[in-house]
Design a protein around this motif. Structure first.
Motif, PDB file in Angstrom:
ATOM      1  N   GLY A  35       0.796  -1.187   0.151  1.00 26.68           N
ATOM      2  CA  GLY A  35       0.005  -0.007   0.020  1.00 26.68           C
ATOM      3  C   GLY A  35       1.041   1.285  -0.099  1.00 26.68           C
ATOM      4  N   ASP A  36       2.162   1.035   0.367  1.00 27.42           N
ATOM      5  CA  ASP A  36       2.820   2.275   0.291  1.00 27.42           C
ATOM      6  C   ASP A  36       3.605   2.607  -0.907  1.00 27.42           C
ATOM      7  N   ASP A  37       3.439   1.777  -2.052  1.00 23.36           N
ATOM      8  CA  ASP A  37       3.908   1.728  -3.123  1.00 23.36           C
ATOM      9  C   ASP A  37       3.305   3.166  -4.021  1.00 23.36           C
ATOM     10  N   PHE A  89      11.135  13.005  -2.107  1.00 26.48           N
ATOM     11  CA  PHE A  89      11.129  11.638  -1.844  1.00 26.48           C
ATOM     12  C   PHE A  89      12.667  11.400  -2.437  1.00 26.48           C
ATOM     13  N   GLY A  90      13.245  10.926  -1.313  1.00 30.99           N
ATOM     14  CA  GLY A  90      14.803  10.817  -1.654  1.00 30.99           C
ATOM     15  C   GLY A  90      15.280   9.393  -2.537  1.00 30.99           C
ATOM     16  N   LEU A  91      15.082   9.549  -3.561  1.00 35.44           N
ATOM     17  CA  LEU A  91      15.447   8.131  -4.491  1.00 35.44           C
ATOM     18  C   LEU A  91      16.910   8.271  -4.883  1.00 35.44           C
ATOM     19  N   PHE A 166      -0.084   8.299   0.917  1.00 39.39           N
ATOM     20  CA  PHE A 166       0.859   7.972   1.872  1.00 39.39           C
ATOM     21  C   PHE A 166       2.021   8.542   2.092  1.00 39.39           C
ATOM     22  N   GLN A 167       2.798   8.468   1.023  1.00 36.65           N
ATOM     23  CA  GLN A 167       4.090   8.803   0.996  1.00 36.65           C
ATOM     24  C   GLN A 167       4.392  10.481   1.288  1.00 36.65           C
ATOM     25  N   GLU A 168       3.281  11.086   0.551  1.00 36.82           N
ATOM     26  CA  GLU A 168       3.364  12.646   0.700  1.00 36.82           C
ATOM     27  C   GLU A 168       3.029  12.818   2.198  1.00 36.82           C
TER      28      GLU A 168
HETATM   29  N1  FO1 Z   1      11.308   8.014   4.053  1.00 35.06           N
HETATM   30  C1  FO1 Z   1      11.833   9.256   4.451  1.00 35.06           C
HETATM   31  O1  FO1 Z   1      11.365   9.682   5.515  1.00 35.06           O
HETATM   32  N2  FO1 Z   1      12.187  10.208   3.447  1.00 35.06           N
HETATM   33  C2  FO1 Z   1      12.373   9.762   2.073  1.00 35.06           C
HETATM   34  O2  FO1 Z   1      13.002  10.840   1.458  1.00 35.06           O
HETATM   35  C3  FO1 Z   1      12.325   8.567   1.744  1.00 35.06           C
HETATM   36  C4  FO1 Z   1      12.485   7.811   0.491  1.00 35.06           C
HETATM   37  C5  FO1 Z   1      12.302   6.666   0.172  1.00 35.06           C
HETATM   38  C6  FO1 Z   1      12.721   6.049  -1.017  1.00 35.06           C
HETATM   39  C7  FO1 Z   1      12.578   4.702  -1.448  1.00 35.06           C
HETATM   40  C8  FO1 Z   1      12.081   3.908  -0.439  1.00 35.06           C
HETATM   41  O3  FO1 Z   1      11.771   2.582  -0.549  1.00 35.06           O
HETATM   42  C9  FO1 Z   1      11.620   4.513   0.935  1.00 35.06           C
HETATM   43  C10 FO1 Z   1      11.668   5.733   1.123  1.00 35.06           C
HETATM   44  N3  FO1 Z   1      11.281   6.324   2.438  1.00 35.06           N
HETATM   45  C11 FO1 Z   1      11.720   7.568   2.575  1.00 35.06           C
HETATM   46  C12 FO1 Z   1      10.900   5.558   3.425  1.00 35.06           C
HETATM   47  C13 FO1 Z   1       9.227   5.152   3.230  1.00 35.06           C
HETATM   48  O4  FO1 Z   1       8.480   6.476   3.287  1.00 35.06           O
HETATM   49  C14 FO1 Z   1       9.031   4.085   4.367  1.00 35.06           C
HETATM   50  O5  FO1 Z   1       9.824   3.346   4.371  1.00 35.06           O
HETATM   51  C15 FO1 Z   1       7.736   3.328   3.899  1.00 35.06           C
HETATM   52  O6  FO1 Z   1       6.676   3.780   3.125  1.00 35.06           O
HETATM   53  C16 FO1 Z   1       6.743   3.260   5.085  1.00 35.06           C
HETATM   54  O7  FO1 Z   1       7.296   2.184   5.894  1.00 35.06           O
END
Ligand code: FO1
Length: 330
Positions: A35-37, A89-91, A166-168
């Motif tokens: 779901g975090d995709d 979003f840090g890729l 969710f990511q935002e």
């Molecule tokens: N979490 C952050 O707090 N900041 C980020 O920039 C970030 C980038 C990111 C990129 C790829 C990835 O697989 C995960 C990333 N995450 C980041 C973590 C992510 O938001 C969380 O790990 C899950 O979605 C919740 O468990």
């Protein structure tokens, strides 16, 4: 012993490292939250699947718990130079390769489960990693619309709300605003991925690691058929509280627990899962007072140290969970 684990991101992955250490001969199947995709730059990013794969495969950025170790960000910088976002979003460059391979395989017609198996062929995580579904499910969070009067407007109950990915909510907003609802978009139409129901039916024990009970384990349980399969599996289901001393150990579980009306306590999370699902529940020693409350809900409970300070501590937690499972096995 065949163990099935419903895992989210960082907490779930770290727990799995301890479980592998505690039960080296076990056959472990991980049902991963998708779901975090998020789709970014034309690529499909699967944070929770990648965190499990990288953590168990030895490629994780240890302090962050997500992304690759030894990262560089040349591609991210170039995208920003073109004014192509989002920048929040840090890729990293190495991580981009995973998303390129995944997106290319999906474009060629492979389901996410086959793609995940192919990516794991490189990483050898030592567990079978299955996405909860091959169908698209993306969790969104309902917040007060900041453009329309924001929180003070909400005080009069008039500000409209909007759903953000969710990511935002988690990365850009740092979960700093109230979550009014958490919606796993697409879950109702989703089907368990191939192998998921068979793994549950064939399990000797099912574990809920200290992952987020709403957006991680909760999302997996929202895929029709999975919750029922676990409830009917007839084997011990044991969970470990992600809440220690009324606060989440990491992340923002308290924010999304509030969205679903669950207070941020170890006992409340156990009741949230319910005795129809859980047979046993581990709480941290600081929450020993909660044991009787959880037991009153029909769930066997024990207070043990739950801080995953290192692999050895996590292995002890996993051993406690497996021991409790044997105690509740009828
Ligand atoms: N979490 C952050 O707090 N900041 C980020 O920039 C970030 C980038 C990111 C990129 C790829 C990835 O697989 C995960 C990333 N995450 C980041 C973590 C992510 O938001 C969380 O790990 C899950 O979605 C919740 O468990």
């Amino acid at each position: 012993m065949r163990i099935v684990v419903l895992a989210g991101g960082i907490g779930g992955a770290r727990f799995l490292r301890g479980l592998k250490s505690a039960a080296p001969d076990a056959d472990i199947t991980v049902i991963g939250n998708t779901g975090d995709d998020i789709h970014l730059f034309g690529l499909k990013v699967c944070p929770d699947l990648d965190t499990v794969m990288y953590t168990l495969g030895g490629g994780i950025h240890e302090e962050q718990g997500w992304g690759r170790a030894g990262e560089t960000f040349a591609v991210k910088e170039e995208l920003a130079a073109y004014g192509v976002g989002p920048e929040w979003f840090g890729l990293g460059d190495r991580d981009f390769a995973t998303h390129i391979v995944r997106t290319q395989m999906i474009g060629a017609g492979y389901p996410l489960s086959a793609v995940t198996e192919a990516l794991c062929a490189r990483w050898q995580p030592g567990v079978r990693l299955l996405p909860m579904t091959d169908d698209r499910v993306e969790t969104h969070v309902l917040i007060d619309d900041p453009e329309a009067g924001g929180a003070e407007g909400a005080a009069e109950g008039r500000a409209p709300r909007k759903a953000v990915h969710f990511q935002e909510y988690w990365v850009r907003l740092r979960a700093s605003v109230p979550a009014h609802a958490v919606i796993p978009v697409g879950a109702e139409q989703a089907k368990p991925a191939p192998g998921v129901l068979d793994a549950i039916a064939g399990a000797d024990v099912i574990l809920f690691p200290p992952s987020n009970p709403v957006v991680s384990v909760g999302t997996i349980l929202a895929v029709p058929g999975i919750r029922e399969a676990i409830a009917e599996a007839g084997v011990p289901v044991v969970g470990l509280s992600p809440i220690v001393g009324d606060a989440p150990v990491r992340g923002m579980a308290d924010k999304v627990l509030a969205a679903v009306g669950v207070e941020s306590t170890a006992a409340a999370v156990a009741r949230h899962y319910g005795s129809g699902l859980l047979d046993g529940w581990l709480v941290d020693t600081v929450d020993a007072a909660a044991v009787s409350e959880v037991e009153a809900a029909g769930i066997r409970c024990r207070a043990v140290p739950l801080m995953m300070t290192d692999v050895a501590a996590t292995a002890r937690m996993a051993t406690e969970a497996l021991t409790l499972a044997e105690e509740v096995r009828t």
